[in-house]
Design a protein around this motif. Structure first.
Motif, mmCIF file in Angstrom:
data_model
loop_
_atom_site.group_PDB
_atom_site.id
_atom_site.type_symbol
_atom_site.label_atom_id
_atom_site.label_comp_id
_atom_site.label_asym_id
_atom_site.label_seq_id
_atom_site.Cartn_x
_atom_site.Cartn_y
_atom_site.Cartn_z
ATOM 1 N N LEU A 37 34.963 17.177 72.340
ATOM 2 C CA LEU A 37 34.085 16.256 71.611
ATOM 3 C C LEU A 37 34.045 14.900 72.299
ATOM 4 N N ASP A 38 32.821 14.436 72.518
ATOM 5 C CA ASP A 38 32.596 13.069 72.985
ATOM 6 C C ASP A 38 31.908 12.328 71.853
ATOM 7 N N TYR A 39 32.663 11.430 71.196
ATOM 8 C CA TYR A 39 32.089 10.636 70.108
ATOM 9 C C TYR A 39 32.217 9.148 70.447
ATOM 10 N N ASP A 40 31.925 8.835 71.707
ATOM 11 C CA ASP A 40 32.059 7.460 72.177
ATOM 12 C C ASP A 40 30.878 6.593 71.770
ATOM 13 N N PRO A 42 28.836 6.529 68.499
ATOM 14 C CA PRO A 42 28.452 6.948 67.151
ATOM 15 C C PRO A 42 27.033 6.491 66.805
ATOM 16 N N PRO A 43 26.277 7.303 66.034
ATOM 17 C CA PRO A 43 26.654 8.586 65.428
ATOM 18 C C PRO A 43 26.312 9.796 66.295
ATOM 19 N N PHE A 44 26.080 9.582 67.608
ATOM 20 C CA PHE A 44 25.722 10.688 68.489
ATOM 21 C C PHE A 44 26.986 11.438 68.919
ATOM 22 N N ALA A 45 27.039 12.728 68.596
ATOM 23 C CA ALA A 45 28.190 13.564 68.961
ATOM 24 C C ALA A 45 27.778 14.536 70.057
ATOM 25 N N ARG A 46 28.605 14.665 71.091
ATOM 26 C CA ARG A 46 28.366 15.616 72.174
ATOM 27 C C ARG A 46 29.535 16.604 72.181
ATOM 28 N N TRP A 47 29.202 17.898 72.047
ATOM 29 C CA TRP A 47 30.231 18.924 71.935
ATOM 30 C C TRP A 47 30.332 19.756 73.213
ATOM 31 N N PHE A 48 31.581 20.098 73.559
ATOM 32 C CA PHE A 48 31.897 20.990 74.681
ATOM 33 C C PHE A 48 31.334 20.422 75.990
ATOM 34 N N VAL A 49 31.642 19.174 76.208
ATOM 35 C CA VAL A 49 31.061 18.406 77.318
ATOM 36 C C VAL A 49 31.459 19.003 78.661
ATOM 37 N N GLY A 50 30.463 19.189 79.524
ATOM 38 C CA GLY A 50 30.688 19.713 80.867
ATOM 39 C C GLY A 50 30.640 21.224 80.959
ATOM 40 N N GLY A 51 30.765 21.902 79.808
ATOM 41 C CA GLY A 51 30.687 23.358 79.822
ATOM 42 C C GLY A 51 29.267 23.828 80.074
ATOM 43 N N ARG A 52 29.125 24.938 80.779
ATOM 44 C CA ARG A 52 27.791 25.487 81.037
ATOM 45 C C ARG A 52 27.688 26.876 80.411
ATOM 46 N N THR A 53 26.561 27.102 79.719
ATOM 47 C CA THR A 53 26.345 28.386 79.067
ATOM 48 C C THR A 53 24.841 28.604 78.957
ATOM 49 N N ASN A 54 24.450 29.723 78.352
ATOM 50 C CA ASN A 54 23.037 30.027 78.144
ATOM 51 C C ASN A 54 22.909 30.870 76.887
ATOM 52 N N LEU A 55 21.993 30.486 76.014
ATOM 53 C CA LEU A 55 21.827 31.196 74.748
ATOM 54 C C LEU A 55 21.380 32.635 74.954
ATOM 55 N N ALA A 225 10.587 43.055 86.225
ATOM 56 C CA ALA A 225 11.132 41.718 86.509
ATOM 57 C C ALA A 225 12.596 41.612 86.096
ATOM 58 N N GLN A 226 13.354 40.925 86.908
ATOM 59 C CA GLN A 226 14.733 40.560 86.585
ATOM 60 C C GLN A 226 14.875 39.067 86.861
ATOM 61 N N VAL A 227 14.990 38.309 85.801
ATOM 62 C CA VAL A 227 15.010 36.853 85.912
ATOM 63 C C VAL A 227 16.419 36.356 85.593
ATOM 64 N N PRO A 228 17.101 35.746 86.535
ATOM 65 C CA PRO A 228 18.457 35.247 86.244
ATOM 66 C C PRO A 228 18.432 34.135 85.217
ATOM 67 N N VAL A 229 19.502 34.047 84.408
ATOM 68 C CA VAL A 229 19.574 32.980 83.417
ATOM 69 C C VAL A 229 19.809 31.646 84.120
ATOM 70 N N VAL A 230 19.330 30.592 83.506
ATOM 71 C CA VAL A 230 19.574 29.231 83.989
ATOM 72 C C VAL A 230 20.702 28.648 83.133
ATOM 73 N N TRP A 231 21.813 28.350 83.767
ATOM 74 C CA TRP A 231 22.969 27.832 83.023
ATOM 75 C C TRP A 231 22.739 26.360 82.691
ATOM 76 N N LEU A 232 22.978 26.006 81.453
ATOM 77 C CA LEU A 232 22.762 24.639 80.984
ATOM 78 C C LEU A 232 24.082 24.001 80.581
ATOM 79 N N GLU A 233 24.190 22.709 80.825
ATOM 80 C CA GLU A 233 25.308 21.958 80.251
ATOM 81 C C GLU A 233 25.179 22.030 78.732
ATOM 82 N N SER A 234 26.286 22.131 78.070
ATOM 83 C CA SER A 234 26.329 22.388 76.628
ATOM 84 C C SER A 234 25.386 21.504 75.816
#
Length: 637
Positions: A37-40, A42-55, A225-234
């Motif tokens: 959690l980055d809550y530096d 407020p009130p904006f909260a950033r979760w799982f900072v730096g992690g990359r994933t894809n829905l 078609a085979q389209v690779p996922v685009v990994w996004l910062e959390s």
């Protein structure tokens, strides 16, 4: 030792980082996060900072090894008679095709794709394909009015609109093209392309060369078609969903990627008790937040099969939903109190004729659930009925029971307790001080908001802060703008919006309180109560009630008898101060397509004012019945 609700919730607040690190292990990360959690700021909260994933990876690709042949989407249309089940492998292929189609139309990371579709599988393919590409989808309810659609187009500025020739409701075709063309003429930032699914329902509209692309033709060019996922910062956005009922420029609720994925899969485990391989049935539409959260993302993230239903709860008969539960062995179901009140007008035998042995529980949300309706459906199903409370902004429950943690007793009419991660308070409207048990206050949340909640308003950080965090002097807390009360055992009750308050001779009455009293009459299926201006008292309540059996209401005398009975019930529950000045009996209430009663329009008609924008109205007959009832009251005698 198994955790209790209290220990689980306490841990989620006292050890936020440890708790959410544990929940984050429920999804795949291409790159681990560096900070929970980055809550530096407020009130904006950033979760799982730096992690990359894809829905899309988490909802589809990661299940291929274990459940490629398992059902992922079960499409049922009682409007067209079409049914089709897609396995996870088939869903993967369709999403790859759709992603390649969007790429061919110029969509890339960070671009917006506006989806204006009926409840068809291609709408879900488009959502998943968009996030696969790292793009941002904005789903607008199919059939939404042109001016409202134009405002959303201008705010999101999509690269592509994915749409269909038409939708269907109650056997009637709803052409989309005329609405879209009007919206595009009104918009200042129209998209370059429209990808159009031709369902063969509306042949009246000509296509625009170069702009309009046929879905089937473009799909045929990308079958392999085979389209690779685009990994996004959390914290990169996954979607925008515009809140309904706003005035002026619509508010685009912006959802992140990692926090959204974690909150969805965690809620399936702890709240809904949905297990991989089971079937989930949410009766909403993808145009609303429930459809995003619990038709598309949460069930698929959990490895479940999700029912995609195009139709209404009473066609071909009021047993249609329960036949789906039986035929597809639905384990968890999610609907709205409005829908249950519709079913409440019909005999329980429609529910009881089907084998519901697979159903673990029914969840209801979207508006306050009155106790009579909760008891009726619980008795009919003989299954636990669990009320829970949340908003478009939060994306998942604020108040809920968590049967996946502890099976706490259910109190009808209560959405139980604060959900894990939420520091819920009831605050005095004027002072912002906490209220005592059994005292009404505004439901508020002390930030940081947990993962999955809106991270801002799209393109308007200042509006995010101003709208949600400035209601109480000297306190930066999130206001839900809902009244609530908490009993001595810690159970919460939602009393309605803070602006749905009637001031009667200095007494402040929530419309929910009066509505629940009226609904306790055995012949009332549902009711809307509004405050109407009165020279003497400031306001008086008017009640518009739908009766279960109207066969005996064939005279003014019969109406008067039933009205007297209803008023007596209200007197018994609330005293004379809560008694409606008039009770009108109608066959239906005016509602939006998402099932929300248009109380402000009812109030406007009752006060002789323009009811305002009716573009989200589901059936015009509802507002006309209100108009006729008011006209009859004001007619010379």
């Amino acid at each position: 030792m198994a955790e209790t609700y209290n220990s689980f919730h306490r841990r989620s607040l006292q050890d936020r980082e440890g708790f959410w690190r544990e929940q984050a292990a429920l999804i795949d990360w291409e790159r681990p996060f560096e900070r929970v959690l980055d809550y530096d700021r407020p009130p904006f909260a950033r979760w799982f900072v730096g992690g990359r994933t894809n829905l899309c990876h988490n909802a589809v690709d990661r299940h291929l090894q274990a459940r490629a042949a398992q059902a992922a989407l079960i499409y049922i249309s009682t409007e067209t008679g079409v049914e089709h089940t897609y396995t996870y492998a088939e869903l993967h292929r369709e999403v790859n095709r759709c992603a390649a189609m969007l790429q061919a139309l110029g969509v890339g990371k960070g671009d917006r794709v506006l989806i204006y579709m009926p409840m068809v599988p291609e709408a879900i393919f488009a959502m998943l394909a968009t996030v696969r590409l790292g793009a941002i989808h904005s789903v607008v309810f199919g059939g939404f009015a042109a001016q409202s659609l134009a405002a959303r187009i201008d705010d999101a500025q999509p690269q592509v609109i994915v749409t269909a020739d038409a939708g269907m409701r109650m056997g009637k075709v709803i052409p989309y093209r005329p609405l879209l063309e009007e919206a595009l003429r009104a918009a200042t930032h129209p998209p370059r392309h429209m990808l159009i699914l031709d369902r063969g329902l509306d042949k009246s509209s000509a296509r625009v060369a170069g702009r309009d692309i046929d879905y089937a033709e473009l799909r045929a060019a990308h079958m392999n078609a085979q389209v690779p996922v685009v990994w996004l910062e959390s914290n990169e956005p996954s979607y925008i969903l515009y809140t309904s009922g706003t005035t002026g420029k619509p508010k685009g609720v912006q959802r992140d990627t990692g926090g959204h994925a974690v909150s969805m899969v965690a809620s399936m485990k702890h709240i809904y008790c949905g297990e991989p391989g089971e079937t989930y049935f949410a009766t909403s539409d993808i145009g609303w937040v429930v459809g995003h959260s619990y038709i598309v993302y949460a069930p698929l993230l959990r490895g479940m099969a999700s029912v995609v239903y195009e139709g209404v709860p009473i066609r071909p008969d009021p047993g249609v939903w329960w036949k789906i539960v039986q035929d597809h062995k639905v384990s968890v179901m999610f609907s709205a109190p409005t829908a249950i009140r519709v079913l409440k007008k019909h005999d329980q035998s429609y529910l009881r004729r089907y084998d519901l042995g697979s159903l673990k529980h029914l969840f209801l949300a979207g508006e306050p659930l009155d106790e009579p309706t909760a008891r009726w459906i619980a008795d009919a199903l003989q299954r636990p009925v669990i009320d829970h409370y949340w908003q478009t902004e939060t994306g998942w429950s604020i108040l809920a029971a968590y049967p996946g943690v502890e099976k706490t007793p259910i109190k009808f009419g209560s959405p139980s307790f604060p959900a894990y991660g939420y520091d819920v308070r009831l605050l005095h409207e004027g002072t912002g001080e906490e209220v005592a048990d059994n005292e009404k206050g505004v439901v508020a949340i002390v930030p940081p908001l947990p993962p999955g909640c809106l991270t801002t308003v799209w393109g308007q950080d200042d509006r995010f802060v101003q709208t949600y965090f400035t209601s109480f002097p000297g306190k930066q807390v999130y206001s839900t703008f809902d009244w609530g009360i908490r009993d001595a055992e810690g159970y919460y009750y939602i009393l309605g919006r803070t602006d749905d308050v009637i001031n009667v001779a200095g007494h402040r009455l929530g419309t929910r309180e009066i509505e629940e009293a009226v609904c306790s009459h055995p012949n009332i299926a549902e009711v809307a109560v509004v405050g109407v201006a009165d020279k003497l008292k400031g306001q008086v309540p008017f009640a518009f009630a739908v009766v279960k059996d109207a066969s005996h209401l064939n005279s003014d005398a019969a109406h008067a008898v039933l009205e007297r009975e209803v008023l007596d019930v209200v007197d018994k529950h609330l005293g004379a101060i809560g008694r409606p000045a008039h009770v009108f009996f109608v066959n239906m209430l005016p509602k939006t397509r998402s099932g929300k009663v248009l109380r402000r329009s009812i109030q406007a008609l009752a006060e002789g004012r323009d009811p305002g924008d009716m573009t989200t109205l589901d059936d015009p007959a509802g507002i006309e019945q209100i108009r006729a009832a008011i006209d009859a009251l004001n007619a010379p005698r």
